[in-house]
Scaffold this active site. Sequence first.
Site, PDB file in Angstrom:
ATOM      1  N   PHE A  26      32.327  55.299  47.077  1.00  0.00           N
ATOM      2  CA  PHE A  26      31.722  55.477  48.315  1.00  0.00           C
ATOM      3  C   PHE A  26      29.944  55.341  48.464  1.00  0.00           C
ATOM      4  O   PHE A  26      29.783  55.314  49.411  1.00  0.00           O
ATOM      5  CB  PHE A  26      31.515  57.108  48.422  1.00  0.00           C
ATOM      6  CG  PHE A  26      31.130  57.898  49.259  1.00  0.00           C
ATOM      7  CD1 PHE A  26      31.608  57.799  50.290  1.00  0.00           C
ATOM      8  CD2 PHE A  26      29.527  59.203  48.827  1.00  0.00           C
ATOM      9  CE1 PHE A  26      30.718  58.570  51.802  1.00  0.00           C
ATOM     10  CE2 PHE A  26      29.598  59.440  49.858  1.00  0.00           C
ATOM     11  CZ  PHE A  26      29.919  59.327  51.650  1.00  0.00           C
ATOM     12  N   GLU A  51      17.928  49.964  38.841  1.00  0.00           N
ATOM     13  CA  GLU A  51      19.215  50.030  38.692  1.00  0.00           C
ATOM     14  C   GLU A  51      18.862  50.874  40.572  1.00  0.00           C
ATOM     15  O   GLU A  51      17.846  51.870  40.604  1.00  0.00           O
ATOM     16  CB  GLU A  51      19.820  51.171  38.712  1.00  0.00           C
ATOM     17  CG  GLU A  51      20.872  50.462  37.237  1.00  0.00           C
ATOM     18  CD  GLU A  51      19.617  50.241  36.018  1.00  0.00           C
ATOM     19  OE1 GLU A  51      18.743  51.123  35.468  1.00  0.00           O
ATOM     20  OE2 GLU A  51      19.612  49.058  35.901  1.00  0.00           O
ATOM     21  N   GLY A 134      12.863  56.248  45.131  1.00  0.00           N
ATOM     22  CA  GLY A 134      12.592  56.132  43.797  1.00  0.00           C
ATOM     23  C   GLY A 134      13.351  55.418  42.893  1.00  0.00           C
ATOM     24  O   GLY A 134      13.938  53.720  42.277  1.00  0.00           O
ATOM     25  N   GLU A 161      39.054  66.635  53.395  1.00  0.00           N
ATOM     26  CA  GLU A 161      37.655  65.330  52.171  1.00  0.00           C
ATOM     27  C   GLU A 161      37.502  66.848  51.504  1.00  0.00           C
ATOM     28  O   GLU A 161      36.278  66.320  51.316  1.00  0.00           O
ATOM     29  CB  GLU A 161      36.771  65.617  54.188  1.00  0.00           C
ATOM     30  CG  GLU A 161      37.133  64.398  54.941  1.00  0.00           C
ATOM     31  CD  GLU A 161      35.665  64.777  56.090  1.00  0.00           C
ATOM     32  OE1 GLU A 161      34.846  64.810  56.034  1.00  0.00           O
ATOM     33  OE2 GLU A 161      36.151  64.089  57.250  1.00  0.00           O
ATOM     34  N   GLU A 163      36.552  69.779  52.107  1.00  0.00           N
ATOM     35  CA  GLU A 163      34.875  70.995  52.331  1.00  0.00           C
ATOM     36  C   GLU A 163      35.742  71.784  52.447  1.00  0.00           C
ATOM     37  O   GLU A 163      36.517  72.190  52.813  1.00  0.00           O
ATOM     38  CB  GLU A 163      34.705  70.225  53.919  1.00  0.00           C
ATOM     39  CG  GLU A 163      33.987  68.834  54.049  1.00  0.00           C
ATOM     40  CD  GLU A 163      33.114  68.593  55.292  1.00  0.00           C
ATOM     41  OE1 GLU A 163      32.552  67.552  54.898  1.00  0.00           O
ATOM     42  OE2 GLU A 163      34.237  68.975  56.278  1.00  0.00           O
TER      43      GLU A 163
END
Length: 208
Positions: A26, A51, A134, A161, A163
């Site tokens: 995801f 990263e 960042g 989902e 939720e």
Amino acid sequence: MSIVERPSYTSKDVEVTSRESLFRGFIQVEKVSLRHRLFNQPEYTHVLQRELVHRPEAAGVLLYNDQKQQFALIEQFRVGALDDSQSPWQLEIIAGVLDGDESPESCIRRESLEESGCEVQDLEHLFSFYPSAGACSELFHLYVAETELPAKGGIFGVDDEGENIQLHLFNYSEIQTLLNSGRLRNAPVIMALQWLAQHGKTIINPKR
């Protein structure tokens, strides 16, 4: 030309020497090697490794109603706040991730129905910003919308989902208490309520 009108440098002042995919799901994570310009110097940095977390664009909306002097926030579990000193259940504005080429406005209307049962028509854009530039590429579009609010809160979300979302209704008089309480822990809800605090003053005490 000032920094307000034009940034000091652009993406042309960055040299990417390599990009390596570390994870694809995801979210996606890359290891990027790059050099970039230095302020007031002709040289570039040495090669840096960073990263980079890729997340899709997202959009959120604060729902409010001037006649009722009320606004809506949602509460749900957030894994990013798993170690929060208060609670992983966070108070937020309604928000979601853009689906493919979906517009922020379309995303908000869909998420508003799913997370509050409210239909949204007119949307006012406040800001688009990087919540954590960042390390993360996500761009967040923040809106507000005046709409009909339900008489009381309730439980919403899409079961498939995972939720489980609780809708809360607050009075305008509670805005400053919320902002001062430390209970709000994410930028979109704080920014939206700061806007509503100024908007509410205009509505309650209109200029003569």
